[in-house]
Design a protein around this motif. Structure first.
Motif, PDB file in Angstrom:
ATOM      1  N   LEU A 113      13.925 -82.661 -42.108  1.00 42.18           N
ATOM      2  CA  LEU A 113      12.825 -82.530 -43.064  1.00 42.18           C
ATOM      3  C   LEU A 113      12.431 -81.072 -43.265  1.00 42.18           C
ATOM      4  N   GLU A 114      12.436 -80.296 -42.203  1.00 42.06           N
ATOM      5  CA  GLU A 114      12.043 -78.887 -42.320  1.00 42.06           C
ATOM      6  C   GLU A 114      12.954 -78.132 -43.285  1.00 42.06           C
ATOM      7  N   LYS A 115      14.203 -78.552 -43.401  1.00 42.60           N
ATOM      8  CA  LYS A 115      15.133 -77.893 -44.314  1.00 42.60           C
ATOM      9  C   LYS A 115      14.765 -78.129 -45.774  1.00 42.60           C
ATOM     10  N   HIS A 116      13.980 -79.179 -46.043  1.00 39.55           N
ATOM     11  CA  HIS A 116      13.577 -79.497 -47.411  1.00 39.55           C
ATOM     12  C   HIS A 116      12.196 -78.937 -47.758  1.00 39.55           C
ATOM     13  N   LEU A 117      11.551 -78.300 -46.790  1.00 43.58           N
ATOM     14  CA  LEU A 117      10.265 -77.664 -47.040  1.00 43.58           C
ATOM     15  C   LEU A 117      10.490 -76.245 -47.559  1.00 43.58           C
ATOM     16  N   PRO A 118       9.466 -75.606 -48.137  1.00 46.60           N
ATOM     17  CA  PRO A 118       9.626 -74.233 -48.603  1.00 46.60           C
ATOM     18  C   PRO A 118      10.061 -73.300 -47.476  1.00 46.60           C
ATOM     19  N   ASN A 119      10.808 -72.282 -47.834  1.00 47.82           N
ATOM     20  CA  ASN A 119      11.288 -71.315 -46.857  1.00 47.82           C
ATOM     21  C   ASN A 119      10.179 -70.299 -46.556  1.00 47.82           C
ATOM     22  N   VAL A 120       9.129 -70.796 -45.927  1.00 41.58           N
ATOM     23  CA  VAL A 120       8.010 -69.950 -45.507  1.00 41.58           C
ATOM     24  C   VAL A 120       7.760 -70.208 -44.024  1.00 41.58           C
ATOM     25  N   ASP A 121       7.153 -69.249 -43.335  1.00 48.80           N
ATOM     26  CA  ASP A 121       6.975 -69.416 -41.898  1.00 48.80           C
ATOM     27  C   ASP A 121       5.636 -70.047 -41.525  1.00 48.80           C
ATOM     28  N   TRP A 122       4.855 -70.480 -42.539  1.00 51.62           N
ATOM     29  CA  TRP A 122       3.525 -71.023 -42.232  1.00 51.62           C
ATOM     30  C   TRP A 122       3.371 -72.506 -42.551  1.00 51.62           C
ATOM     31  N   ASP A 146      -0.224 -76.482 -41.502  1.00 51.85           N
ATOM     32  CA  ASP A 146      -0.461 -75.201 -42.166  1.00 51.85           C
ATOM     33  C   ASP A 146      -0.862 -74.175 -41.108  1.00 51.85           C
ATOM     34  N   GLU A 147      -0.007 -73.181 -40.891  1.00 52.38           N
ATOM     35  CA  GLU A 147      -0.251 -72.158 -39.875  1.00 52.38           C
ATOM     36  C   GLU A 147      -0.693 -70.836 -40.481  1.00 52.38           C
ATOM     37  N   SER A 148      -1.187 -70.878 -41.722  1.00 59.30           N
ATOM     38  CA  SER A 148      -1.567 -69.635 -42.403  1.00 59.30           C
ATOM     39  C   SER A 148      -2.955 -69.141 -42.010  1.00 59.30           C
ATOM     40  N   GLY A 149      -3.782 -70.000 -41.419  1.00 58.61           N
ATOM     41  CA  GLY A 149      -5.149 -69.624 -41.063  1.00 58.61           C
ATOM     42  C   GLY A 149      -5.275 -69.205 -39.613  1.00 58.61           C
ATOM     43  N   GLU A 200      -3.595 -76.291 -38.998  1.00 61.88           N
ATOM     44  CA  GLU A 200      -4.331 -77.435 -39.510  1.00 61.88           C
ATOM     45  C   GLU A 200      -3.388 -78.388 -40.243  1.00 61.88           C
ATOM     46  N   PRO A 201      -3.673 -79.697 -40.187  1.00 68.90           N
ATOM     47  CA  PRO A 201      -2.870 -80.647 -40.963  1.00 68.90           C
ATOM     48  C   PRO A 201      -2.990 -80.369 -42.456  1.00 68.90           C
ATOM     49  N   SER A 202      -1.898 -80.544 -43.174  1.00 63.68           N
ATOM     50  CA  SER A 202      -1.890 -80.317 -44.616  1.00 63.68           C
ATOM     51  C   SER A 202      -0.790 -81.183 -45.224  1.00 63.68           C
ATOM     52  N   VAL A 203      -0.549 -80.979 -46.518  1.00 64.58           N
ATOM     53  CA  VAL A 203       0.452 -81.756 -47.243  1.00 64.58           C
ATOM     54  C   VAL A 203       1.254 -80.819 -48.138  1.00 64.58           C
ATOM     55  N   SER A 216       3.967 -66.637 -50.829  1.00 67.70           N
ATOM     56  CA  SER A 216       4.869 -67.251 -49.855  1.00 67.70           C
ATOM     57  C   SER A 216       4.770 -66.565 -48.494  1.00 67.70           C
ATOM     58  N   CYS A 217       4.388 -65.294 -48.489  1.00 64.99           N
ATOM     59  CA  CYS A 217       4.178 -64.564 -47.239  1.00 64.99           C
ATOM     60  C   CYS A 217       2.692 -64.340 -47.051  1.00 64.99           C
ATOM     61  N   VAL A 218       2.112 -64.929 -46.019  1.00 69.37           N
ATOM     62  CA  VAL A 218       0.680 -64.791 -45.784  1.00 69.37           C
ATOM     63  C   VAL A 218       0.430 -64.236 -44.395  1.00 69.37           C
TER      64      VAL A 218
END
Length: 241
Positions: free
Chosen positions: A25-34, A80-83, A87-90, A239-241
């Motif tokens: 599944l991770e391979k189908h998510l955006p190529n971002v680290d967060w 979501d690891e951007s904050g 936190e859980p997100s979608v 994409s980079c935060v």
């Protein structure tokens, strides 16, 4: 247009949940680290969500001026690891609507493409038939929801309450923005609806072939409706935060 809200009365919301291999599944998510897959009992979660809304309009305009519409989307549970703390997100693959006017105006309001599709929720005898097709006629998703008492054999959610907590924990959502290398964020601001588990049969799920490596297995289905449903657009994030 940041912080604009839209709302309507939720006639029906159906969520069909599939267990997925989290590594694939991770391979189908955006190529971002967060953004990382959110796992439940060791599984990734992919859902097909269908919304039937009455009186959809911009807040605070009266719903009597709004539109009746059916929309749908595939959504993946993520962290979501951007904050400051995860936190859980979608992550939403892409939003779809049965109304051309929403397809045209939606990207201006939410900075994310909204494709025009054919979607329907029809009662046939004791069953509810749900269908969604792309504009070229290709099947996106189809399911039959029956009136039989649902036996909970879900490996993801032990009860209706645990599923409702899962949904309402992930109030934020991201989808590809119309702006390059950015993602549109839309938060679920109000959902006063309660969710009930329903018995369902999946007839067509286009991701079975497109995401064969994710090994999607149908797990459970839930329905809600009858109260207000409100979304707020929070702008686009890089994409980079």
């Amino acid at each position: 247009m940041k912080n604009i809200s839209v709302y309507g009365n939720l006639v029906d919301r159906y969520l069909f949940n599939f267990r997925a291999d989290p590594v694939a599944l991770e391979k189908h998510l955006p190529n971002v680290d967060w953004l990382k897959p959110r796992t439940i009992n060791g599984y990734g979660v992919v859902s097909f969500c269908l919304l039937k809304l009455k009186g959809l309009t911009m807040w605070p305009l009266p719903s009597s001026l709004g539109l009746d519409t059916t929309s749908c989307a595939y959504r993946c549970a993520v962290i979501d690891e951007s904050g400051k703390k995860p936190e859980p997100s979608v992550y939403v693959l892409g939003r779809n609507t049965d109304l051309s006017i929403i397809s045209r105006l939606g990207p201006k309001l939410f900075s994310g493409n909204i494709e025009k599709i054919d979607a329907s929720v029809e009662r046939v005898l004791e069953n509810v038939q749900i269908n969604a097709k792309y504009s070229d006629g290709k099947d996106m998703f189809s399911a039959t929801v029956d009136s039989l008492k649902c036996k909970n054999d879900s490996k993801l959610f032990e009860s209706e309450e645990s599923f409702e907590d899962f949904i309402k924990d992930g109030i934020s959502s991201y989808t590809p923005s119309t702006k390059e290398n950015m993602y549109s964020r839309v938060d679920l601001e109000t959902d006063s609806n309660q969710y009930e588990q329903v018995s369902a049969k999946i007839n067509v799920n286009c991701l079975d072939d497109e995401w064969e490596d994710a090994k999607l297995v149908f797990d459970s289905a839930y329905r809600a409706g009858g109260n207000q449903y409100k979304l707020r657009y929070l702008g686009s994030v890089p994409s980079c935060v």
